[in-house]
Design a protein around this motif. Structure first.
Motif: not given
Length: 158
Positions: A142-156
């Motif tokens: 696998q090539p390097e994954l470019i992930i800039h941010d993790v966003l929570f759309t739901e959290f309970i």
């Protein structure tokens, strides 16, 4: 009769001069309108800004995990995520390997303490841990994954 002739010649001369002025001004206007204005940039010309890069988000379906709270108490975390990625190649790799990614997330989330994830800054620390997990290669090719941010759309947490 000589006076009539002189008046006509003055009128004719004035008409010729007027026609020459109109033709000259029309010619000058046509010349300026047809000139290539990009050849000589002026000091006032501002470069056009580059278009903003396209935002690419990958949605991870919500899921529920058990959190351990003390010796025998169990609490639930229901969460949904979106990942802000840098390119279509990363998006495609994530979508192809979604079962592996969901497994990593399930294991990581089930280790969390409910008091820590609900505390101020707890979600941000959890997002950083998720980012670390997801940046690890899913397979050796696998090539390097470019992930800039993790966003929570739901959290309970219950």
């Amino acid at each position: 009769m000589a006076k009539v002739q002189a008046g006509r010649s003055k009128t004719g001369l004035l008409l010729v001069v007027l026609i020459i002025v109109v033709l000259a001004s029309t010619g000058i206007n046509v010349y300026y309108l047809t000139q290539d204005r990009t050849a000589e940039p002026t000091a006032e010309a501002k470069p056009t800004p580059a278009p903003a890069p396209e935002l690419i988000f990958v949605t991870i379906d919500p899921f529920t995990v058990n959190l351990q709270d003390g010796d025998y108490d169990s609490r639930l975390l229901y969460t949904g995520l979106s990942l802000k990625v840098g390119n279509a190649q990363t998006r495609n790799a994530i979508e192809r390997n979604m079962p592996l990614i969901r497994n990593r997330l399930l294991l990581l989330l089930s280790e969390q303490n409910p008091r820590e994830v609900t505390a101020v800054g707890g979600k941000q620390r959890l997002a950083e841990k998720i980012l670390e997990q997801l940046k690890r290669p899913l397979d050796p090719t696998q090539p390097e994954l470019i992930i800039h941010d993790v966003l929570f759309t739901e959290f309970i947490v219950q």
